[in-house]
Design a protein around this motif. Structure first.
Motif, PDB file in Angstrom:
ATOM      1  N   LEU A  21       0.901  -1.308   0.066  1.00 15.80           N
ATOM      2  CA  LEU A  21       0.102  -0.045   0.125  1.00 15.80           C
ATOM      3  C   LEU A  21       0.712   1.339  -0.160  1.00 15.80           C
ATOM      4  N   PRO A  22       0.351   2.377  -0.618  1.00 11.31           N
ATOM      5  CA  PRO A  22       1.118   3.479  -0.767  1.00 11.31           C
ATOM      6  C   PRO A  22       1.169   4.579   0.306  1.00 11.31           C
ATOM      7  N   VAL A  23       0.448   4.086   1.567  1.00 13.45           N
ATOM      8  CA  VAL A  23       0.509   5.195   2.562  1.00 13.45           C
ATOM      9  C   VAL A  23       1.254   4.603   3.773  1.00 13.45           C
ATOM     10  N   SER A  53      -9.851  -3.327   3.131  1.00  8.67           N
ATOM     11  CA  SER A  53     -10.837  -2.016   3.009  1.00  8.67           C
ATOM     12  C   SER A  53     -11.791  -2.447   1.875  1.00  8.67           C
ATOM     13  N   GLY A  54     -12.078  -3.415   1.552  1.00  9.65           N
ATOM     14  CA  GLY A  54     -13.060  -3.899   0.488  1.00  9.65           C
ATOM     15  C   GLY A  54     -12.741  -3.757  -0.964  1.00  9.65           C
ATOM     16  N   ARG A  55     -11.334  -3.685  -1.076  1.00  9.85           N
ATOM     17  CA  ARG A  55     -10.857  -3.938  -2.590  1.00  9.85           C
ATOM     18  C   ARG A  55      -9.577  -4.800  -2.461  1.00  9.85           C
ATOM     19  N   LEU A  56      -9.333  -5.266  -3.680  1.00  6.02           N
ATOM     20  CA  LEU A  56      -8.163  -6.566  -3.708  1.00  6.02           C
ATOM     21  C   LEU A  56      -7.007  -5.414  -3.981  1.00  6.02           C
ATOM     22  N   LEU A  77      -7.359 -15.336   2.207  1.00  6.79           N
ATOM     23  CA  LEU A  77      -6.455 -15.061   1.136  1.00  6.79           C
ATOM     24  C   LEU A  77      -7.023 -15.450  -0.191  1.00  6.79           C
ATOM     25  N   ASP A  78      -7.173 -14.162  -0.918  1.00  7.10           N
ATOM     26  CA  ASP A  78      -8.043 -14.326  -1.973  1.00  7.10           C
ATOM     27  C   ASP A  78      -7.187 -15.320  -3.229  1.00  7.10           C
TER      28      ASP A  78
END
Length: 673
Positions: A21-23, A53-56, A77-78
């Motif tokens: 993630l970029p944050v 947070s609701g997205r892959l 795990l998707d």
């Protein structure tokens, strides 16, 4: 299989994942349940997709656990993107160390360390080729250096020696480094050799292929296509290629059982990563050597203050030649000031803007059938003019714009200066500062210099190298080669002479590393010249009383590096201390410093403007230079880790608050201002 029918893996069903993630505030690991159908593929080090947070989002599976300390319900795990284990335990530890050292996030470091996936390439299988049992080493080559044979013996014994190697002028450094890699590879271990640019990469790959065999060597660079780059990176990961040669990002190459890491020409700014968290390849290599215990070599013709600090602290040994050997290998070097008095009365020399000694050296080399290298600070034509007496910039009387010579100047190199803003010719120039009437070029570019030399040396071929047309090598023969700094082509057998023009332009840069960079550029060009015993000459147009010029004349980069290190210790700049540069708008910097728990020893310097030419990119756009400030934070070396940790935590707090306004944090930046 529906979500309700999913069953967890029987053994170690919890996957600890680092989402990419970029944050900054989400630079931490999260636990997910592994479905039974992914049990075999979901291994530590593989790429995965997880729901966050609701997205892959993309992630890296770091490890498998029997249970989680998370009290709530775990998500599944998707999927496993690929069963290829792209993150090895050694590189994972290195990524952690680099992120901590640079006050960055692991996600940013992983983007530098692991190239994008190419599915078709992963399916390709290559059988490893047996390594040669006995590496070919030129014992005389390393015997020229004090303790050189001992260093090679330590490598052969499997130990991890560390050295700062001062390559001799004219040294075949590619072959020497290839020999070190061969020693390590013959013992079944890996080697990573890092160079600044593609030209050096191509030369070193060829040398390694000759010494070790092409099937054991891969070259990694950003310019490769996605499939080619990933194929070569996988060859390093799978151990089918034991030697990796590449540019700055290749310092992360996942070579199994690393035995040697080398950084060549560590003073080159190309080795500093321009993307967050802005690590320098040298610092990553040192962290890697410290973490694995492998051998490390920082090498070059010149020497940085950082490399000298490694020797002074005892972390690395000096690998230098005796002074007698240096004097025998070096060309004859002459320094003279660039003044009107130094120009010859010979019309040809004056037209070529060369002092008499430089003109004579060029003429002598050409008469002997050798080439002449002419180094200039920049490409193009004369960008601006200055008063010959006081060197104040020449300005137009009408609009105060800069004056410049037109490209079609007369045969004596003169012509009416013209304003670059209003276009009016200034036929009766008078300096606004001292009243002088004589102009001189502030910096004459490669194209203009080539034009002038062509007129002065009638009938001699003139070649240029620089800008978008950089030549890696040029055929031997009596010719003039005009090159910008860093674009000097190699000539087989060496040049007969080198003329280093406009030395004051390199030395006069408003940069902490100006003297170090000038010496590095001069030595890089001078090492392409034949030894003085074969008639090789170098003329540097600069004041011989300047210590940097003296270091070139004596060919003593070690003395120069020591003096630079002492000067920086006196004024409190890296590497004597650790320094963080925080760039951004004033309000953003103030917010970051307000929440940062800096060490008690921290000293704030600034705000100061950004170094010339630097901008702060953010969200695909750029702030205007007058909107950006720089705050410097200085701490003793012992508090460097605490400073980086404090700034990383402050960035995470701003990220969690969703604070607006860009802030860039660089630890020990190459350019301070």
């Amino acid at each position: 299989m529906t979500a309700t029918a999913k069953a967890a893996a029987a053994h170690a069903p919890v996957a600890r994942v680092l989402p990419l993630l970029p944050v900054a505030h989400l630079d931490r690991e999260f636990d997910y349940l592994i479905p039974s159908d992914l049990d075999v593929q979901a291994q530590p080090g593989v790429r995965v997709r997880v729901r966050f947070s609701g997205r892959l989002v993309d992630g890296i599976l770091l490890r498998r656990l029997k249970s989680s300390d998370h009290e709530g319900r775990l998500s599944w795990l998707d999927r496993v993107v690929s069963p290829e284990r792209v993150l090895t335990p050694e590189i994972e530890a290195l990524v952690d160390a680099v992120a901590q050292r640079c006050a960055g996030t692991r996600a940013d470091v992983l983007r530098l360390a692991i190239p994008p996936r190419h599915g078709k390439v992963e399916s390709e299988q290559t059988e490893p080729v047996p390594l040669p049992c006995e590496p070919r080493i030129d014992e005389a080559g390393w015997s020229a250096y004090l303790h050189g044979p001992n260093f090679v013996e330590a490598l052969q014994a499997g130990r991890g020696p560390r050295a700062v190697w001062q390559a001799l002028p004219g040294e075949d450094w590619c072959t020497r480094l290839a020999e070190l890699a061969a020693v390590v590879a013959s013992a079944g271990r890996g080697a990573v050799l890092v160079v600044p640019d593609q030209r050096d990469l191509d030369r070193l790959v060829r040398a390694c292929a000759e010494v070790i065999g092409p099937e054991h060597v891969v070259g990694l660079a950003a310019g490769l296509g996605p499939s080619a780059r990933y194929r070569r990176w996988l060859a390093a990961l799978r151990g089918t290629a034991r030697v990796v040669v590449g540019t700055r990002a290749s310092v992360f190459a996942p070579t199994p059982d690393l035995g040697l890491v080398v950084v060549w020409d560590d003073g080159d700014s190309s080795l500093s990563e321009p993307r967050s968290p802005y690590p320098h390849a040298r610092e990553v290599a040192l962290l890697r050597a410290h973490g694995t215990g492998c051998a490390a070599v920082v090498a070059g013709h010149s020497r940085t203050a950082e490399a000298q600090a490694l020797v002074d602290t005892g972390w690395a040994h000096d690998l230098v030649a005796a002074r007698e050997t240096v004097r025998a290998r070096a060309p004859m070097i002459t320094a003279l000031a660039d003044s009107d008095q130094a120009l010859a009365r010979d019309p040809g020399a004056r037209a070529a803007r060369l002092p008499a000694i430089a003109f004579a050296a060029a003429r002598s080399a050409l008469a002997a059938g050798a080439g002449v290298l002419v180094q200039v600070p920049r490409r193009g034509y004369v960008p601006s003019l200055a008063c010959s007496k006081c060197r104040a910039p020449a300005r137009c009387r009408r609009c105060n714009g800069p004056l410049a010579l037109p490209s079609a100047a007369g045969p004596d190199g003169a012509g009416s200066p013209t304003c670059k803003w209003c276009g009016i010719a200034e036929t009766n120039y008078r300096c606004q500062a001292c009243g002088g009437r004589v102009l001189r070029a502030m910096v004459v570019g490669a194209a203009r210099t080539a034009e002038e030399l062509g007129r002065a040396f009638t009938g001699t071929p003139v070649h240029t190298s620089g800008g978008g047309e950089v030549k890696a090598e040029i055929a031997a023969g009596p010719k003039l080669v005009v090159a910008t700094v860093g674009a000097e082509p190699v000539m087989p057998g060496g040049y007969g002479a080198a003329l280093l023009l406009d030395g004051w332009a390199l030395l006069g840069r408003a940069d902490l590393r100006a003297a170090e960079e000038a010496l590095r550029r001069w030595m890089t060009a001078s090492t392409l010249v034949r030894p003085h015993t074969d008639g090789g000459q170098v003329v540097v147009v600069a004041d011989s009383g300047i210590p940097t010029v003296q270091a070139l004349v004596r060919w003593d980069p070690v003395w120069h590096a020591r003096s630079q290190l002492a000067e920086r210790a006196e004024v409190g700049f890296p590497p004597a201390v650790h320094l963080a540069a925080v760039d951004g708008e004033a309000a953003s910097i103030g917010e970051l410093l307000e929440v940062a728990e800096l060490p008690a020893s921290a000293e704030l310097l600034g705000p100061v403007p950004l170094p010339p030419g630097e901008r702060l990119p953010f969200a695909g756009d750029e702030l205007e230079p007058d909107e950006v400030e720089r705050m410097l934070i200085r701490v003793p070396r012992a508090d460097g880790r605490a400073l980086a940790r404090a700034l990383a935590e402050a960035r995470a707090i701003r990220s969690a608050r969703r604070s607006s306004g860009p802030v860039r944090v660089q630890i020990d930046p190459v350019r301070i201002g």
